[in-house]
Design a protein around this motif. Structure first.
Motif, PDB file in Angstrom:
ATOM      1  N   THR A 452       0.842  -1.199   0.000  1.00 36.37           N
ATOM      2  CA  THR A 452       0.000   0.000   0.000  1.00 36.37           C
ATOM      3  C   THR A 452       0.876   1.246   0.000  1.00 36.37           C
ATOM      4  O   THR A 452       0.660   2.176  -0.786  1.00 36.37           O
ATOM      5  CB  THR A 452      -0.908   0.012   1.243  1.00 36.37           C
ATOM      6  N   PHE A 453       1.849   1.274   0.907  1.00 37.25           N
ATOM      7  CA  PHE A 453       2.730   2.427   1.048  1.00 37.25           C
ATOM      8  C   PHE A 453       3.478   2.687  -0.258  1.00 37.25           C
ATOM      9  O   PHE A 453       3.543   3.824  -0.748  1.00 37.25           O
ATOM     10  CB  PHE A 453       3.719   2.162   2.195  1.00 37.25           C
ATOM     11  N   TYR A 454       4.010   1.628  -0.843  1.00 39.61           N
ATOM     12  CA  TYR A 454       4.796   1.760  -2.072  1.00 39.61           C
ATOM     13  C   TYR A 454       3.924   2.229  -3.241  1.00 39.61           C
ATOM     14  O   TYR A 454       4.312   3.125  -4.001  1.00 39.61           O
ATOM     15  CB  TYR A 454       5.440   0.416  -2.404  1.00 39.61           C
ATOM     16  N   ALA A 455       2.739   1.644  -3.377  1.00 37.14           N
ATOM     17  CA  ALA A 455       1.854   2.042  -4.472  1.00 37.14           C
ATOM     18  C   ALA A 455       1.438   3.499  -4.342  1.00 37.14           C
ATOM     19  O   ALA A 455       1.288   4.204  -5.346  1.00 37.14           O
ATOM     20  CB  ALA A 455       0.624   1.139  -4.506  1.00 37.14           C
ATOM     21  N   ALA A 456       1.252   3.975  -3.115  1.00 33.93           N
ATOM     22  CA  ALA A 456       0.831   5.366  -2.901  1.00 33.93           C
ATOM     23  C   ALA A 456       1.930   6.359  -3.262  1.00 33.93           C
ATOM     24  O   ALA A 456       1.658   7.402  -3.865  1.00 33.93           O
ATOM     25  CB  ALA A 456       0.406   5.558  -1.453  1.00 33.93           C
ATOM     26  N   VAL A 457       3.182   6.053  -2.895  1.00 40.09           N
ATOM     27  CA  VAL A 457       4.260   7.023  -3.109  1.00 40.09           C
ATOM     28  C   VAL A 457       4.962   6.852  -4.451  1.00 40.09           C
ATOM     29  O   VAL A 457       5.433   7.830  -5.042  1.00 40.09           O
ATOM     30  CB  VAL A 457       5.295   6.980  -1.961  1.00 40.09           C
ATOM     31  N   ALA A 458       5.042   5.611  -4.952  1.00 40.67           N
ATOM     32  CA  ALA A 458       5.768   5.349  -6.196  1.00 40.67           C
ATOM     33  C   ALA A 458       4.848   5.180  -7.393  1.00 40.67           C
ATOM     34  O   ALA A 458       5.254   5.410  -8.530  1.00 40.67           O
ATOM     35  CB  ALA A 458       6.643   4.113  -6.041  1.00 40.67           C
ATOM     36  N   PHE A 465       7.271  -1.196 -12.278  1.00 41.68           N
ATOM     37  CA  PHE A 465       6.702  -0.707 -13.531  1.00 41.68           C
ATOM     38  C   PHE A 465       5.493   0.166 -13.219  1.00 41.68           C
ATOM     39  O   PHE A 465       4.732  -0.131 -12.298  1.00 41.68           O
ATOM     40  CB  PHE A 465       6.270  -1.897 -14.407  1.00 41.68           C
ATOM     41  N   PRO A 466       5.289   1.247 -13.981  1.00 44.42           N
ATOM     42  CA  PRO A 466       6.166   1.816 -15.014  1.00 44.42           C
ATOM     43  C   PRO A 466       7.306   2.627 -14.391  1.00 44.42           C
ATOM     44  O   PRO A 466       7.202   3.060 -13.241  1.00 44.42           O
ATOM     45  CB  PRO A 466       5.224   2.699 -15.814  1.00 44.42           C
ATOM     46  N   GLU A 467       8.327   2.821 -15.142  1.00 41.00           N
ATOM     47  CA  GLU A 467       9.542   3.444 -14.623  1.00 41.00           C
ATOM     48  C   GLU A 467       9.268   4.813 -14.008  1.00 41.00           C
ATOM     49  O   GLU A 467       9.833   5.169 -12.969  1.00 41.00           O
ATOM     50  CB  GLU A 467      10.569   3.573 -15.747  1.00 41.00           C
ATOM     51  N   GLU A 468       8.381   5.584 -14.624  1.00 36.62           N
ATOM     52  CA  GLU A 468       8.079   6.934 -14.124  1.00 36.62           C
ATOM     53  C   GLU A 468       6.864   6.955 -13.197  1.00 36.62           C
ATOM     54  O   GLU A 468       6.460   8.008 -12.713  1.00 36.62           O
ATOM     55  CB  GLU A 468       7.844   7.884 -15.304  1.00 36.62           C
ATOM     56  N   GLY A 469       6.254   5.800 -12.981  1.00 36.38           N
ATOM     57  CA  GLY A 469       5.064   5.737 -12.143  1.00 36.38           C
ATOM     58  C   GLY A 469       3.797   5.989 -12.934  1.00 36.38           C
ATOM     59  O   GLY A 469       3.790   6.748 -13.907  1.00 36.38           O
ATOM     60  N   PHE A 470       2.705   5.348 -12.522  1.00 36.01           N
ATOM     61  CA  PHE A 470       1.406   5.486 -13.180  1.00 36.01           C
ATOM     62  C   PHE A 470       0.721   6.758 -12.694  1.00 36.01           C
ATOM     63  O   PHE A 470       0.402   6.911 -11.526  1.00 36.01           O
ATOM     64  CB  PHE A 470       0.536   4.266 -12.861  1.00 36.01           C
ATOM     65  N   ARG A 471       0.535   7.694 -13.603  1.00 36.47           N
ATOM     66  CA  ARG A 471      -0.070   8.979 -13.245  1.00 36.47           C
ATOM     67  C   ARG A 471       0.575   9.515 -11.969  1.00 36.47           C
ATOM     68  O   ARG A 471      -0.072   9.779 -10.954  1.00 36.47           O
ATOM     69  CB  ARG A 471      -1.595   8.853 -13.084  1.00 36.47           C
ATOM     70  N   ILE A 520      14.419   5.009   3.354  1.00 39.97           N
ATOM     71  CA  ILE A 520      15.125   4.088   2.462  1.00 39.97           C
ATOM     72  C   ILE A 520      14.804   4.398   1.004  1.00 39.97           C
ATOM     73  O   ILE A 520      13.884   5.150   0.695  1.00 39.97           O
ATOM     74  CB  ILE A 520      14.781   2.604   2.765  1.00 39.97           C
ATOM     75  N   GLU A 521      15.558   3.800   0.112  1.00 47.33           N
ATOM     76  CA  GLU A 521      15.288   3.959  -1.313  1.00 47.33           C
ATOM     77  C   GLU A 521      13.863   3.502  -1.614  1.00 47.33           C
ATOM     78  O   GLU A 521      13.400   2.477  -1.106  1.00 47.33           O
ATOM     79  CB  GLU A 521      16.276   3.132  -2.139  1.00 47.33           C
ATOM     80  N   GLU A 522      13.186   4.252  -2.447  1.00 47.39           N
ATOM     81  CA  GLU A 522      11.780   4.007  -2.738  1.00 47.39           C
ATOM     82  C   GLU A 522      11.509   2.568  -3.179  1.00 47.39           C
ATOM     83  O   GLU A 522      10.568   1.930  -2.702  1.00 47.39           O
ATOM     84  CB  GLU A 522      11.341   4.989  -3.830  1.00 47.39           C
TER      85      GLU A 522
END
Length: 545
Positions: A452-458, A465-471, A520-522
């Motif tokens: 959850t945390f990772y999907a919210a920030v990255a 994926f995707p390298e630049e993040g989804f929207r 830490i690193e994202e």
């Protein structure tokens, strides 16, 4: 010799003048404590007594002031308030653990293989499973009952799609449920092929199958709850908002909590049924140390993946298909008025833009004279940009970041390039509401709150994926995400005075992580593990150190 005697006298005088130490239960020391208080202060140690935070400070000062029954040395690890999943299905997770696991299947053939293997081991009278998603298959069309009929001609089979809004069932299950090509039900669909049921049921008709599934015993319910609790505690969750429960399950949760079998706290949303509404709305708010019942879970529409979400315009990938309202607009308004009059909270599943605006309008009208109702729109997935103005601290967005990273591969195909601009728009909703509650919707998604945390920030999947993040413009900061999983989630439950931060007087629910998710690193965030979980200052998971 005189110097030694003088020193001893001074020491004795100092000890005799020092205040008597206070007895406490636990000292947490050598920690990097994220208090998540109003100023987001950091601390190094805190004291717990009688299940609550007694004092926060520095280790030497606290050790001089208190005697401790136990000490927990965090050894420099990060400590956070106990994590709250603002929208999940604790009981359903437990049920899911007892049935065929179909998550991650890459074809219908793999689904069938898992069902066959499960039945060879369990020999169930009614085969149940959950987790398939045709969008993950090479052939992205819905399956049919043909293969299930061949494998299980006499045993009913009902396999739920990952979002819980569609079944693939065999002929035996259709027969038991009384479903034929003539079956019609508002708020869903019996899919037909060659003028006969294909085996796919979307939303409302699923209830006919649910009605003939063998009823769980009290022992079955207990086993499901305890199995689900173990998964949650290992992942640092201390409170679960269970989105849709029956009176029977709520009573069992209460019983297990009172005998200390179930330590996890539950914010229970009652399922919207006439029986539940009559019982609970008349009874009023129920609040114990671990159970809180004051809200109603309502379904406005279905899911985007099964094209059951109610859209204002036709689906981009299915002409003249608009999805369907599970609860008609007229009923939403009358239901909202009744719930508001009872002083309960209304929490409504809304995926499509048509469902969202219907819910938001019903909320606004029902709450016109109420300033602290804290009603929630669950998912708020596809919203027309002008409708974001409805959100506030009185109408709160309750969203699940991993939905964005699960749906991103095909969501734009469903809704098109224009409507996707109002989809999974968490930053926009936060800016409008000033608050956002974060959850997972497990077992639709994985339980792990680190995802959850990772999907919210990255705004990325677990393969980065995707390298630049989804929207990526809709990403939340780490501080905002942590608040959404702690103090804002607590606020959405009317519980911010008792949990959601590490502050004096609040419940001693906290989690110790093996790495610091704030620094830490994202891309390392999904791999963070829970070192220990505490509820009421008692370790419910982790090392014995």
């Amino acid at each position: 010799m005189r110097i030694l005697i003088t020193s001893l006298i001074i020491s004795v005088l100092f000890l005799s003048c020092a205040p008597e130490r206070v007895q406490a239960d636990l000292l947490v020391k050598n920690a990097k404590v994220y208090t998540v208080n109003e100023t987001f202060d950091m601390a190094k140690a805190f004291v717990v007594k009688d299940g609550k935070i007694l004092e926060i400070g520095k280790k030497p000062e606290l050790e001089l002031k208190y005697n401790f029954d136990q000490t927990f040395d965090a050894e420099g690890r990060a400590v956070f308030p106990g994590l709250i999943d603002a929208h999940a299905h604790l009981f359903n997770l437990g049920v899911y653990l007892q049935n065929v696991d179909l998550v991650g299947t890459t074809s219908y053939e793999e689904v069938l293989e898992r069902v066959v293997a499960f039945q060879q081991e369990k020999n169930k009278e009614f085969i149940l499973g959950r987790g398939w998603d045709q969008n993950d298959w090479k052939t992205k069309e819905f399956p049919t009952k043909k293969e299930l009929d061949s494998l299980f001609p006499n045993t009913p089979v009902a396999l739920k799609r990952i979002d819980g809004h569609a079944y693939i069932v065999n002929t035996r299950a259709l027969e038991l449920a009384g479903i034929t090509k003539e079956t019609k039900m508002e708020g869903g669909e019996v899919e037909l092929i060659n003028n006969e049921p294909s085996g796919i049921l979307i939303d409302a008709p699923m209830e006919f199958v649910n009605a003939v599934i063998p009823k769980m015993s009290t022992e079955d319910i207990e086993e499901a709850l305890l199995d689900a609790q173990q998964v949650c505690l290992e992942l640092g969750l201390t409170t679960i908002n269970d989105a849709g429960l029956s009176e029977e399950v709520i009573e069992e949760i209460d019983r297990l909590q009172k005998n200390d079998s179930l330590s996890i706290r539950v914010y229970a949303m009652i399922s919207n049924s006439p029986e539940n509404l009559d019982y609970y709305l008349d009874k009023g708010i129920i609040k114990t140390d671990r159970l809180h019942v004051r809200s109603v879970k309502v379904y406005a529409d279905g899911a985007l993946g099964s094209r059951g979400a109610a859209m204002r315009q036709t689906y981009s990938d299915k002409e003249n298909h608009f999805g369907a309202m599970v609860t008609p607009m007229s009923q939403l308004s009358s239901l909202a008025e009744r719930i508001a009059a009872a002083g309960y909270q209304m929490n409504t599943h809304a995926i499509g833009d048509s469902a969202n605006v219907a819910v938001l309008r019903a909320y606004k009208e029902a709450l016109k004279d109420k300033s602290d109702a804290r009603w929630k729109v669950e998912h708020a997935q596809i919203v027309t940009p002008s409708d974001f103005e409805y959100f506030s601290k009185n109408i709160i967005p309750s969203v699940q970041p991993t939905h964005a990273t699960s749906d991103m591969y095909w969501a734009e195909d469903r809704v098109g390039a224009d409507r996707i601009k109002g989809a999974y728009a968490y930053k926009t909703m936060l800016d409008k509401a000033g608050i956002i509650a974060l959850g997972t919707d497990f077992p639709v998604e994985k339980v792990n709150p680190m995802y959850t945390f990772y999907a919210a920030v990255a705004r990325k999947d677990l393969e980065n994926f995707p390298e630049e993040g989804f929207r990526k413009e809709e990403a939340l900061s780490r501080e905002e995400t942590l608040k959404g999983m702690t103090i804002w989630a607590a606020y959405s439950n009317f519980e911010e005075q008792e949990k959601g931060s590490i502050e004096e007087g609040k419940l001693a629910d906290f989690v110790v992580l093996d790495r610091d998710i704030m620094t830490i690193e994202e891309d390392s965030i999904p791999n963070v593990k829970v070192y220990a979980t505490f509820i009421n200052g008692k370790k419910v998971y982790g090392s014995n150190k």
